[in-house]
Scaffold this active site. Sequence first.
Site, PDB file in Angstrom:
ATOM      1  N   GLU A   1      11.963   2.516  14.403  1.00 11.14           N
ATOM      2  CA  GLU A   1      11.088   3.592  13.909  1.00 11.14           C
ATOM      3  C   GLU A   1       9.817   3.608  14.747  1.00 11.14           C
ATOM      4  O   GLU A   1       9.660   2.804  15.671  1.00 11.14           O
ATOM      5  CB  GLU A   1      10.770   3.384  12.423  1.00 11.14           C
ATOM      6  CG  GLU A   1      10.138   2.038  12.112  1.00 11.14           C
ATOM      7  CD  GLU A   1      10.014   1.749  10.624  1.00 11.14           C
ATOM      8  OE1 GLU A   1       9.925   2.682   9.807  1.00 11.14           O
ATOM      9  OE2 GLU A   1       9.978   0.546  10.286  1.00 11.14           O
TER      10      GLU A   1
ATOM     11  N   LYS B   1       6.482  -2.101   1.963  1.00 13.98           N
ATOM     12  CA  LYS B   1       5.299  -1.514   2.630  1.00 13.98           C
ATOM     13  C   LYS B   1       4.097  -2.443   2.457  1.00 13.98           C
ATOM     14  O   LYS B   1       3.217  -2.198   1.625  1.00 13.98           O
ATOM     15  CB  LYS B   1       5.031  -0.118   2.065  1.00 13.98           C
ATOM     16  CG  LYS B   1       4.116   0.726   2.943  1.00 13.98           C
ATOM     17  CD  LYS B   1       4.173   2.174   2.514  1.00 13.98           C
ATOM     18  CE  LYS B   1       3.105   3.032   3.161  1.00 13.98           C
ATOM     19  NZ  LYS B   1       3.237   3.210   4.607  1.00 13.98           N
TER      20      LYS B   1
ATOM     21  N   TYR C   1       0.827  -1.206   0.000  1.00 15.66           N
ATOM     22  CA  TYR C   1       0.000   0.000   0.000  1.00 15.66           C
ATOM     23  C   TYR C   1       0.857   1.251   0.000  1.00 15.66           C
ATOM     24  O   TYR C   1       2.078   1.182   0.219  1.00 15.66           O
ATOM     25  CB  TYR C   1      -0.969  -0.012   1.184  1.00 15.66           C
ATOM     26  CG  TYR C   1      -0.350   0.305   2.531  1.00 15.66           C
ATOM     27  CD1 TYR C   1       0.467  -0.610   3.190  1.00 15.66           C
ATOM     28  CD2 TYR C   1      -0.582   1.526   3.150  1.00 15.66           C
ATOM     29  CE1 TYR C   1       1.021  -0.310   4.430  1.00 15.66           C
ATOM     30  CE2 TYR C   1      -0.029   1.829   4.390  1.00 15.66           C
ATOM     31  CZ  TYR C   1       0.762   0.912   5.028  1.00 15.66           C
ATOM     32  OH  TYR C   1       1.313   1.205   6.239  1.00 15.66           O
TER      33      TYR C   1
ATOM     34  N   ARG D   1       8.159   4.054  -4.597  1.00 17.21           N
ATOM     35  CA  ARG D   1       8.223   3.049  -3.523  1.00 17.21           C
ATOM     36  C   ARG D   1       7.226   1.921  -3.768  1.00 17.21           C
ATOM     37  O   ARG D   1       7.506   0.760  -3.474  1.00 17.21           O
ATOM     38  CB  ARG D   1       7.987   3.685  -2.156  1.00 17.21           C
ATOM     39  CG  ARG D   1       8.189   2.665  -1.017  1.00 17.21           C
ATOM     40  CD  ARG D   1       8.134   3.296   0.342  1.00 17.21           C
ATOM     41  NE  ARG D   1       6.849   3.932   0.578  1.00 17.21           N
ATOM     42  CZ  ARG D   1       6.589   4.738   1.597  1.00 17.21           C
ATOM     43  NH1 ARG D   1       7.530   5.004   2.488  1.00 17.21           N
ATOM     44  NH2 ARG D   1       5.393   5.273   1.728  1.00 17.21           N
TER      45      ARG D   1
HETATM   46  N1  PLP Z   1       7.701   3.778   8.965  1.00 19.42           N
HETATM   47  C1  PLP Z   1       6.576   3.042   8.978  1.00 19.42           C
HETATM   48  C2  PLP Z   1       6.589   1.725   9.694  1.00 19.42           C
HETATM   49  C3  PLP Z   1       5.415   3.496   8.348  1.00 19.42           C
HETATM   50  O1  PLP Z   1       4.293   2.751   8.375  1.00 19.42           O
HETATM   51  C4  PLP Z   1       5.441   4.763   7.704  1.00 19.42           C
HETATM   52  C5  PLP Z   1       4.258   5.276   7.011  1.00 19.42           C
HETATM   53  O2  PLP Z   1       3.213   4.687   7.006  1.00 19.42           O
HETATM   54  C6  PLP Z   1       6.632   5.515   7.722  1.00 19.42           C
HETATM   55  C7  PLP Z   1       7.750   4.978   8.351  1.00 19.42           C
HETATM   56  C8  PLP Z   1       6.728   6.837   7.044  1.00 19.42           C
HETATM   57  O3  PLP Z   1       6.697   6.695   5.665  1.00 19.42           O
HETATM   58  P1  PLP Z   1       6.209   7.867   4.718  1.00 19.42           P
HETATM   59  O4  PLP Z   1       7.021   9.072   5.089  1.00 19.42           O
HETATM   60  O5  PLP Z   1       6.503   7.395   3.371  1.00 19.42           O
HETATM   61  O6  PLP Z   1       4.758   8.083   5.005  1.00 19.42           O
END
Ligand code: PLP
Length: 286
Positions: free
Chosen positions: A182, A150, A33, A52
Site C-alpha cells: 500500500e 491502525k 487512531y 475499525r
Molecule cells: N493504508 C495506510 C497505511 C494508512 O495509513 C491509511 C490511512 O491513514 C490507509 C491505508 C487508508 O485508510 P482510510 O481509507 O481508512 O483512511
Amino acid sequence: MTRTVYVNGQYLPEHEATVSIFDRGFLMADGVYEVTSVLDGKLIDFEGHIKRLHRSLSELDMPRPCSDEDLLAMHRELVRLNSIDQGMIYLQVTRGNPGDRSFVFPAADLAPTIVAFTQDIPNLADAPAAKTGFRVISIPDLRWSRRDIKTVQLLYPSMGKMAAKKAGVDDSWFVEDGTVTEGTSNNAYIVKGNRIITRQLTSDILHGITRAAVLRFAAEAQFEVEERPFTIEEAQNADEAFSTAASIFVMPVVEIDGKPVGSGKPGPVAIRLRELYLDEMRKAAV
Ligand code: PLP
C-alpha cells in the site's frame, strides 16, 4: 482563531492540552487512531471509522474508551467549536498513563487517554493535487506485520514520506516480496480496462475505510474488482493507478518510479470514482 482540542473529557485551547510523559502512547506507541474527514461540516463515513477503531482496540486488548454516541457527539462538538467546513478530525486512544515506564501492560481498568483535534483544510474536496495526480516512488515495506491494526507507530510511513519528498515526488508505495502492499498512508490500486485491481485484505495492509466504500461504488458502477497483489512493473504498465484514504479520497497516481502510468495524466476511472465517492459520501455524511 485558537484551535480547541479534546483531551480526556475536556475541550481546551490547544496550548492548554497536555498528556503525561508516562503515557504509553508517548513511550511505547501503544495507541490507535482514526482520521475522519469533514465535508460541509459533516463527518464522512463515521460509522466505518468507529467500527475499525473497535477492531484495532480489540486486537490490542484495549478497552473501549467510551460509547459510540459519546465519540460522535465529541467529533461534532469539535467541528462546531472550530467552525470546520472541510478538514479532518484526528482521534487517538492510548492505553493510558500507568504512572511509570514498564513493558508490561497496566491493569485493564486503567483509563485510556483520548485525544482529538481538528485540521482545517478548506479545499479538501477540491485539492489541486487531484487535478494533476500523485507521482510516487517504490520503497521496501519495512513495517511490522500487523498493518491491519491502525496503531500510532508511524515512524516508517513518515520515513517513506520523507523518501518521497527527497525524490521530489508526492508519496511512496511500499513493496514486499515483489508486490505492492500500500502507500505510506493510503491503499493502492491499478486499473486495466474495466477492471480495478487492489491487494486483498490481510494483515499486510490497513483495511481502508475509503477502500471499502470505493470498491462498493466501483462494483455498483459495473467495474470488475479483483483483489490480488500486483507488482510495480504491472502498475507502470496499467491504464491507470490511484490511491485512496480518508484524507485524499480517490487520488490519481500518474507516475511510478519515474515512469508515467497510462497517459501520465489522471485517468477517467480514477476521476469518476473520486466524483462518485464524494457525491455518495456527502449524501450519507452525519
Ligand atoms: N493504508 C495506510 C497505511 C494508512 O495509513 C491509511 C490511512 O491513514 C490507509 C491505508 C487508508 O485508510 P482510510 O481509507 O481508512 O483512511
